[in-house]
Enzyme design. Structure first.
Site, PDB file in Angstrom:
ATOM      1  N   HIS A 220      14.474   6.519  -0.116  1.00  0.00           N
ATOM      2  CA  HIS A 220      15.579   6.264   0.829  1.00  0.00           C
ATOM      3  C   HIS A 220      15.673   7.374   1.868  1.00  0.00           C
ATOM      4  CE1 HIS A 220      19.981   5.156   1.621  1.00  0.00           C
ATOM      5  NE2 HIS A 220      19.906   6.385   2.102  1.00  0.00           N
ATOM      6  N   GLU A 221      15.666   8.611   1.405  1.00  0.00           N
ATOM      7  CA  GLU A 221      15.859   9.729   2.331  1.00  0.00           C
ATOM      8  C   GLU A 221      14.617   9.977   3.194  1.00  0.00           C
ATOM      9  OE1 GLU A 221      18.693  10.877   2.850  1.00  0.00           O
ATOM     10  OE2 GLU A 221      19.808  10.334   1.047  1.00  0.00           O
TER      11      GLU A 221
ATOM     12  N   HIS B 234      15.474   6.873   6.016  1.00  0.00           N
ATOM     13  CA  HIS B 234      16.027   7.555   7.189  1.00  0.00           C
ATOM     14  C   HIS B 234      14.949   8.243   8.023  1.00  0.00           C
ATOM     15  CE1 HIS B 234      20.007   6.611   5.947  1.00  0.00           C
ATOM     16  NE2 HIS B 234      20.046   7.440   4.908  1.00  0.00           N
TER      17      HIS B 234
ATOM     18  N   GLU C 173      22.293   2.823   6.467  1.00  0.00           N
ATOM     19  CA  GLU C 173      22.155   2.986   5.022  1.00  0.00           C
ATOM     20  C   GLU C 173      21.463   1.767   4.413  1.00  0.00           C
ATOM     21  OE1 GLU C 173      22.506   5.710   3.495  1.00  0.00           O
ATOM     22  OE2 GLU C 173      23.496   6.753   5.149  1.00  0.00           O
TER      23      GLU C 173
END
Length: 708
Positions: free
Chosen positions: A451-452, A456, A510
């Site tokens: 995810h990070e 992103h 997100e």
């Protein structure tokens, strides 16, 4: 007018789930200089507490002082206060539960959910406590905070949720401005972008005469002699819909706190490990003293380049989730130590990233020209001050820095591993419970990592960077894979992702990052990096267990998410949970029996989620990637209309979810964790760590001893 008939949904948790943020071995391993550096940045972070409180609600700062004045009056011996106040054991416990949740959220609105929570004890309990401690009573009287402010705004239910004031909600990013409109806020955001005046450390106030004041957080009451970020002017004439109105820049918001913070940052600079850290601290001090966000951006550039420090820090006005316009940021501070062993796995993920990005469902036209490998570390948190502690962070949020210099990813190890004993797990079928419990920590670490870094960390905003200059071929624009036509929209000069997509940009982003995690966790070579399997496809082995648990966890979170949707305002109150609801809908819409909601009782009291493990790699991944492609391309091309339409459809809560599922979710909800953090104490040039019991009393004592 709506009224609140049932206040129970707003009651503080009883009891709250209190867990310690364990860090002592990692802190003890630091050198004396590293401890002093960590200590001063930790002090700076905590000195911003009152900024956060003011950013939450008008009454939060007074309630904070009220709680601590009770603690200090009786030196934390609550039975004596109980006797003096003449209240019952239950009333005292209700108050302590409320105070603990308040301190854990840095205010009286949930840091995760943005809804107000209220004491279970009656107002008479607050009155009795105030009467027993004159200083506590004085706090409320001087701040003109009534006991009613602790409780529900029954006649104005909209004020129980953070949001735009003109929609009936509360936001102290727009203080004393009940009639400021969303349109006015957006008009002024556009004007600030034109002037290259960044908004993160500001609040916006509408005067009675219709003019506006931009409150700039700074340790000085005036702009610096050389002028602020927008130059020497402090009063501007507005145009367009606000023609004839003025915007005045007012320095010195949170002046006392920021002056103290700047001093602690300068002290930290004396113990910096290298010149880059020293320069970073200098830019922080300049930013917090003068209010310059240009200086803050310089600190972030230096921070990104400070690779692999033993003590990792980041501090300032960072995340914009709680501003309804999604541009003004909450104060937060992170101080942590690197966990070298866990960091090795994340470094392998970084090394593998260039080979993973092409597996995502878009062409190179929608991706950065080169992947700039970030620093990706697993951290053990000493201090995290703000309205809540995340499990992972990907910053800075400034897109120009991300594209030109890079970013950092951090996974917060002692947050991820923190668990309360005997925590119930609703909505997981008994047949899945063993595999879920055995693998949820590992699955969460995989999810957070992808995810990070690859969520992103991916994507290119197609933009006219300045008049007539583009970061793509304007004469031969990329093909939009959603429409199979050349792209028709892009970012104009001065526009940013959040300025174009506005209030739903945080949740949308997100969601995009979560979908990347869901898609790429299906790649068994990534699971091998984290230590699961040998890289070959093995749906029924250990790596398959981790994958299955990751999908189960996301589906379960999608059900639990509707707690954070308010039926009166029909508004989502938490960015991540809105995203997870839409991903559950994606699973359910995938068809072929991939995902089901299973129950036999009409009241859904036995509701569980069902997933066909054997279809994750085919049906599940295909559905997620189709959704992800749209989310990504609409973001990259500034296609606000298409993005808004898609996201509203995917996060729409229909009557069945609202009237059948949500009540059952509320009935079975589990309290969110609040963390008791240690304090650092300097004595004779040495720094010691003081830890506290994970109890209500321990939480309150830890805050009283911070003296902020």
């Amino acid at each position: 007018m709506h009224q609140i008939n049932d206040q129970s949904q707003y009651f503080a948790d009883a009891p709250p789930t209190i867990v310690p943020l364990l860090v002592k071995p990692h802190f003890d391993a630091l050198t004396d200089e590293q401890k002093l550096y960590a200590h001063h940045v930790s002090r700076a972070a905590f000195l911003g507490t009152r900024i956060v409180l003011r950013q939450v609600s008008p009454e939060s700062e007074a309630i904070f002082d009220f709680i601590l004045s009770l603690q200090n009056a009786y030196h934390g011996y609550w039975p004596n206060l109980q006797k003096a106040a003449g209240i019952t054991d239950q009333a005292l416990q209700d108050f302590l539960n409320y105070a603990t949740q308040f301190l854990g959220n840095a205010g009286n609105y949930k840091g995760f959910g943005d809804s107000k929570f209220i004491p279970r004890c009656p107002p008479e309990t607050i009155d009795a406590l105030a009467s027993a401690v004159p200083k506590a009573k004085d706090v409320l009287e001087k701040s003109k905070t009534s006991v009613a402010a602790f409780y529900a705004t029954t006649q104005q239910p909209g004020l129980m949720h953070l949001g735009f004031p003109d929609k009936g909600h509360l936001s102290t990013y727009y203080p004393d401005s009940p009639d400021i409109t969303q349109d006015e806020i957006e008009q002024i955001s556009d004007f600030m972008a034109e002037k290259k005046l960044l908004p993160e450390n500001t609040r916006l106030k509408k005067n009675r005469d219709g003019n506006f004041r931009l409150l700039i957080a700074s340790g000085l009451a005036k702009p610096p002699p050389e002028g602020g970020d927008a130059g020497p002017e402090t009063v501007f004439d507005l145009s367009g819909k606000l023609d004839g109105k003025k915007l005045e820049l007012v320095y010195g918001d949170h002046i006392e706190e920021l002056a103290k913070i700047a001093l602690q940052i300068k002290k930290a600079g004396l113990y910096a490990a290298n010149d880059r850290q020293k320069q970073m601290m200098d830019q922080y001090a300049k930013s917090f003293g003068s209010g310059s966000l240009n200086a803050f951006k310089e600190s972030q550039k230096l921070w990104v380049k400070d690779i692999g420090p033993m003590v990792e820090t980041n501090i300032g006005f960072i995340e914009t989730y709680r501003d309804p316009a999604n541009v003004r940021a909450e104060w937060e501070g992170l101080i942590a130590m690197v966990n070298k062993e866990r960091t090795q796995a994340f470094q392998k993920l970084v090394d593998a990233a260039p080979g993973m990005i092409p597996k995502l469902p878009w062409s190179r036209d929608f991706e950065k020209d080169t992947f700039q490998a970030p620093d990706f570390t697993s951290l053990e948190v000493l201090t995290f001050n703000g309205s809540g502690i995340p499990a992972g962070i990907n910053i800075p949020n400034y897109n120009d820095i991300r594209q030109e210099i890079g970013f950092k990813n951090v996974s917060l190890g002692n947050v991820l591993s923190a668990k309360a004993p005997n925590e119930p797990i609703p909505f997981i079928h008994p047949r899945d419970l063993d595999v879920y419990q055995a693998n949820r920590d590992q699955a969460f670490e995989v999810q957070v990592g992808i995810h990070e870094l690859l969520g992103h960390g991916t994507g290119k905003l197609l933009q006219e960077t300045e008049q007539g200059k583009y970061n793509f071929h304007i004469s031969n624009p990329p093909l939009n894979p959603v429409t199979n036509k050349p792209i028709a929209t892009y970012y104009k000069p001065g526009q940013t992702w959040s300025s174009v997509f506005g209030g739903f940009s945080a949740s949308y982003e997100e969601c995009r990052a979560e979908c990347v995690a869901m898609a790429l966790s299906c790649d068994f070579s990534i699971l091998e990096i984290f230590g699961f399997g040998d890289g070959s496809v093995d749906v029924d082995g250990k790596s398959g267990d981790v994958l299955y648990t990751g999908y189960l966890s996301m589906a379960r979170a999608g059900i639990a998410a509707v707690e954070f949707w308010d039926p009166k305002s029909r508004k989502w109150g938490q960015a991540h949970m809105q995203a997870r609801f839409s991903i559950l809908k994606t699973f359910l819409d995938a068809g072929e029996g991939f995902a089901t909601l299973d129950y036999t009782q009409d009241d859904l009291s036995d509701l569980t989620v069902g997933l066909d493990r054997g279809k994750i790699l085919t049906v599940g991944r295909k559905a997620v990637e189709a959704y992800l492609q749209k989310l990504h391309v609409f973001k990259c091309t500034a296609d606000y209309e298409a993005g808004k339409k898609l996201y509203e459809e995917m996060t729409h809560v229909d009557d069945w979810w609202a009237t059948k599922v949500r009540p059952e979710v509320l009935r079975r909800k589990t309290p969110r964790k609040v963390f008791v953090q240690a304090n650092t104490v300097e004595r004779n040039g040495k720094v010691e760590l003081k830890e506290y019991e994970p109890t209500c009393e321990g939480m309150i004592q830890s805050w009283a001893e911070r003296e902020v």
